[in-house]
Design a protein around this motif. Structure first.
Motif, mmCIF file in Angstrom:
data_model
loop_
_atom_site.group_PDB
_atom_site.id
_atom_site.type_symbol
_atom_site.label_atom_id
_atom_site.label_comp_id
_atom_site.label_asym_id
_atom_site.label_seq_id
_atom_site.Cartn_x
_atom_site.Cartn_y
_atom_site.Cartn_z
ATOM 1 N N ALA A 1 -42.472 -23.151 -3.490
ATOM 2 C CA ALA A 1 -42.562 -21.693 -3.475
ATOM 3 C C ALA A 1 -41.510 -21.125 -2.526
ATOM 4 N N CYS A 2 -40.928 -19.993 -2.901
ATOM 5 C CA CYS A 2 -39.859 -19.414 -2.085
ATOM 6 C C CYS A 2 -39.740 -17.923 -2.384
ATOM 7 N N PRO A 3 -39.509 -17.087 -1.353
ATOM 8 C CA PRO A 3 -39.333 -15.656 -1.584
ATOM 9 C C PRO A 3 -37.948 -15.307 -2.136
ATOM 10 N N LEU A 4 -37.012 -16.265 -2.080
ATOM 11 C CA LEU A 4 -35.671 -16.027 -2.604
ATOM 12 C C LEU A 4 -35.544 -16.582 -4.021
ATOM 13 N N ARG A 5 -34.469 -16.182 -4.715
ATOM 14 C CA ARG A 5 -34.290 -16.579 -6.111
ATOM 15 C C ARG A 5 -32.880 -17.121 -6.343
ATOM 16 N N CYS A 6 -32.319 -17.773 -5.346
ATOM 17 C CA CYS A 6 -30.920 -18.212 -5.392
ATOM 18 C C CYS A 6 -30.638 -19.082 -6.617
ATOM 19 N N GLY A 7 -29.604 -18.717 -7.362
ATOM 20 C CA GLY A 7 -29.230 -19.484 -8.539
ATOM 21 C C GLY A 7 -28.542 -20.790 -8.227
ATOM 22 N N TYR A 8 -28.169 -21.019 -6.961
ATOM 23 C CA TYR A 8 -27.570 -22.302 -6.580
ATOM 24 C C TYR A 8 -28.620 -23.295 -6.112
ATOM 25 N N CYS A 9 -29.886 -22.937 -6.187
ATOM 26 C CA CYS A 9 -30.963 -23.808 -5.714
ATOM 27 C C CYS A 9 -30.910 -25.144 -6.452
ATOM 28 N N SER A 10 -30.988 -26.237 -5.693
ATOM 29 C CA SER A 10 -30.944 -27.559 -6.304
ATOM 30 C C SER A 10 -32.332 -28.134 -6.546
ATOM 31 N N ASN A 11 -33.378 -27.367 -6.271
ATOM 32 C CA ASN A 11 -34.723 -27.821 -6.593
ATOM 33 C C ASN A 11 -34.879 -27.959 -8.107
ATOM 34 N N PRO A 12 -35.833 -28.761 -8.566
ATOM 35 C CA PRO A 12 -35.977 -28.992 -10.011
ATOM 36 C C PRO A 12 -36.220 -27.698 -10.783
ATOM 37 N N VAL A 13 -35.817 -27.712 -12.026
ATOM 38 C CA VAL A 13 -36.095 -26.563 -12.889
ATOM 39 C C VAL A 13 -37.605 -26.416 -13.070
ATOM 40 N N GLU A 14 -38.307 -27.540 -13.211
ATOM 41 C CA GLU A 14 -39.769 -27.529 -13.289
ATOM 42 C C GLU A 14 -40.316 -27.712 -11.880
ATOM 43 N N LEU A 15 -40.740 -26.617 -11.262
ATOM 44 C CA LEU A 15 -41.180 -26.658 -9.872
ATOM 45 C C LEU A 15 -42.632 -27.119 -9.757
ATOM 46 N N ALA A 16 -42.950 -27.793 -8.667
ATOM 47 C CA ALA A 16 -44.336 -28.185 -8.400
ATOM 48 C C ALA A 16 -45.136 -26.942 -8.024
ATOM 49 N N GLY A 17 -46.298 -26.754 -8.642
ATOM 50 C CA GLY A 17 -47.141 -25.601 -8.353
ATOM 51 C C GLY A 17 -47.862 -25.746 -7.021
ATOM 52 N N ARG A 18 -48.353 -24.617 -6.510
ATOM 53 C CA ARG A 18 -49.037 -24.636 -5.217
ATOM 54 C C ARG A 18 -50.271 -25.537 -5.245
ATOM 55 N N SER A 19 -50.956 -25.595 -6.378
ATOM 56 C CA SER A 19 -52.177 -26.399 -6.459
ATOM 57 C C SER A 19 -51.892 -27.895 -6.416
ATOM 58 N N ALA A 20 -50.640 -28.297 -6.679
ATOM 59 C CA ALA A 20 -50.279 -29.718 -6.690
ATOM 60 C C ALA A 20 -49.786 -30.212 -5.336
ATOM 61 N N ASN B 1 -20.602 -27.090 0.061
ATOM 62 C CA ASN B 1 -20.280 -26.728 -1.313
ATOM 63 C C ASN B 1 -21.423 -27.115 -2.240
ATOM 64 N N THR B 2 -21.669 -26.290 -3.224
ATOM 65 C CA THR B 2 -22.827 -26.428 -4.108
ATOM 66 C C THR B 2 -22.921 -27.814 -4.729
ATOM 67 N N GLN B 3 -24.143 -28.343 -4.749
ATOM 68 C CA GLN B 3 -24.454 -29.549 -5.504
ATOM 69 C C GLN B 3 -25.109 -29.101 -6.809
ATOM 70 N N TYR B 4 -24.558 -29.531 -7.933
ATOM 71 C CA TYR B 4 -24.963 -28.961 -9.218
ATOM 72 C C TYR B 4 -26.131 -29.728 -9.834
ATOM 73 N N HIS B 5 -27.307 -29.492 -9.241
ATOM 74 C CA HIS B 5 -28.549 -30.065 -9.719
ATOM 75 C C HIS B 5 -29.570 -28.935 -9.869
ATOM 76 N N GLY B 6 -30.615 -29.175 -10.645
ATOM 77 C CA GLY B 6 -31.662 -28.171 -10.799
ATOM 78 C C GLY B 6 -31.125 -26.851 -11.318
#
Length: 360
Positions: free
Chosen positions: A17-36, A181-186
């Motif tokens: 979870a994150c308050p920002l929406r950065c398009g360079y984020c390397s976290n997975p496209v399918e994010l882990a939900g808070r309940s997990a 420099n950006t790592q192109y993942h997620g």
């Protein structure tokens, strides 16, 4: 199987979870939900096992770790396990009371993300109002006497502002600025065409970093994380696969690097099922690309194999579909023409920047 020396670093991704929406984020496209997410007790056990394994340093990261209400308890648990704790944060939500609770629990340092030195540009990149919160967070961290580092993910939209970013670090009293420099993942992989800088941009920035280092000396530590797609050299990703660090995702999945969950056939283990010591030493995931036996040519016969460790497995998979291929970033790789086409493609076709979906 290559015998593994103990790791020294743990990236603890407490939440996606994150308050920002950065398009360079390397976290997975399918994010882990808070309940997990792992519970307080489960994370405390992770830190205990990490300390027993030999880990000495942990980044408490996300997403935004401040969204975990139990963060002071997690800081205390990590410290109690003998780990140096660094908070990796957007700064949003880091008020005076919150910071006091964290320092009281034993927090040792803070790394603050910055998107641009100009507030309007910074918030356009982040996709959220956040610049004032970051500036306030920097002031509070310095007032608390904690070491302060800034982290800037560099890309086409902010690389030309490098001088202003260094001045911002000086103005905010930072001890260190990491220019990565950006790592192109997620999500960053989705936005690669929008984010990828030109070779001229990258060379200008590299020259400016060298000038700032000469000018500032030890007054500010400047870390430049190479743009390997532009530099035509493969980086020693994570210091080598399963060599120095491990990542625990919010749901307990354990990975050799934050992006490795996307690799086919990896079968990453989970701390809910196995202890960290077994995962580090015995698991298929951590042994998949350890050492040199897995390397194809030209890596196997290259003198750089002990320096770059074959490059990034996630990048090889993203660009070729095969994580065991030579990293196409390397100029010697059979697939390097793929990277050359990306870097030197027509800039006129640069698409719009797409923000990361999903929030708190």
């Amino acid at each position: 199987m290559t015998a593994a020396a103990p790791p020294w670093a743990l990236l603890a991704e407490l939440t996606h979870a994150c308050p920002l929406r950065c398009g360079y984020c390397s976290n997975p496209v399918e994010l882990a939900g808070r309940s997990a997410e792992l519970s307080t007790g489960q994370w405390s056990e992770v830190f205990r096992q990490a300390g027993d394994l030999g880990v000495v340093h942990t980044h408490l990261s996300g997403g935004e770790p401040l969204l975990r209400r139990d963060l002071p308890d997690l800081v205390a648990a990590a410290g109690g396990a003998g780990l140096y704790t660094q908070l990796v944060t957007s700064g949003v939500g880091l008020g005076e009371r919150r910071l006091a609770a964290l320092t009281g629990a034993g927090l040792r340092s803070v790394q603050l993300s910055v998107q641009h030195a100009d507030p309007v540009a910074a918030e356009r990149i982040a996709g959220a109002r956040s610049f004032a919160a970051k500036k306030r967070a920097a002031r509070l961290v310095r007032a608390a006497g904690l070491p302060l580092g800034l982290n800037v993910v560099l890309h086409h939209g902010n690389l030309d502002a490098l001088d202003d970013l260094v001045r911002l670090a000086l103005d905010w009293g930072a001890d260190r600025i990491e220019l990565a420099n950006t790592q192109y993942h997620g999500w960053a992989a989705r936005n690669r065409a929008a984010l990828l800088p030109t070779p001229d941009q990258t060379e200008r920035a590299r020259t400016r970093v060298a000038r700032w280092r000469e000018r500032l000396g030890d007054a500010l530590e400047l870390v430049w994380v190479a743009a390997d797609l532009v530099d035509t050299t493969a980086k020693p990703c994570m210091g080598g696969w399963g060599a120095v660090s491990l990542t625990v995702a919010p749901d307990g999945t354990v990975l050799p690097c934050p992006a490795a969950g996307a690799l086919p056939g990896l079968e990453p283990p989970n701390v809910k099922d196995r202890e960290l010591a077994w995962i580090w030493r015995e698991s298929k995931a951590f042994n998949a690309f350890r050492g040199e036996a897995w390397m194809p040519e030209p890596c196997r016969g290259c003198a750089l194999r002990t320096v770059d460790h074959g490059g990034c497995r996630c990048q090889a998979h993203a660009l070729t579909g095969d994580p065991a291929r030579t990293d196409p970033a390397c100029r010697h790789a059979p697939d390097h023409p793929l990277v050359h086409a990306l870097v030197h493609g027509p800039a006129a076709h640069r698409p719009a920047y797409a923000y990361r979906e999903g929030g708190p």
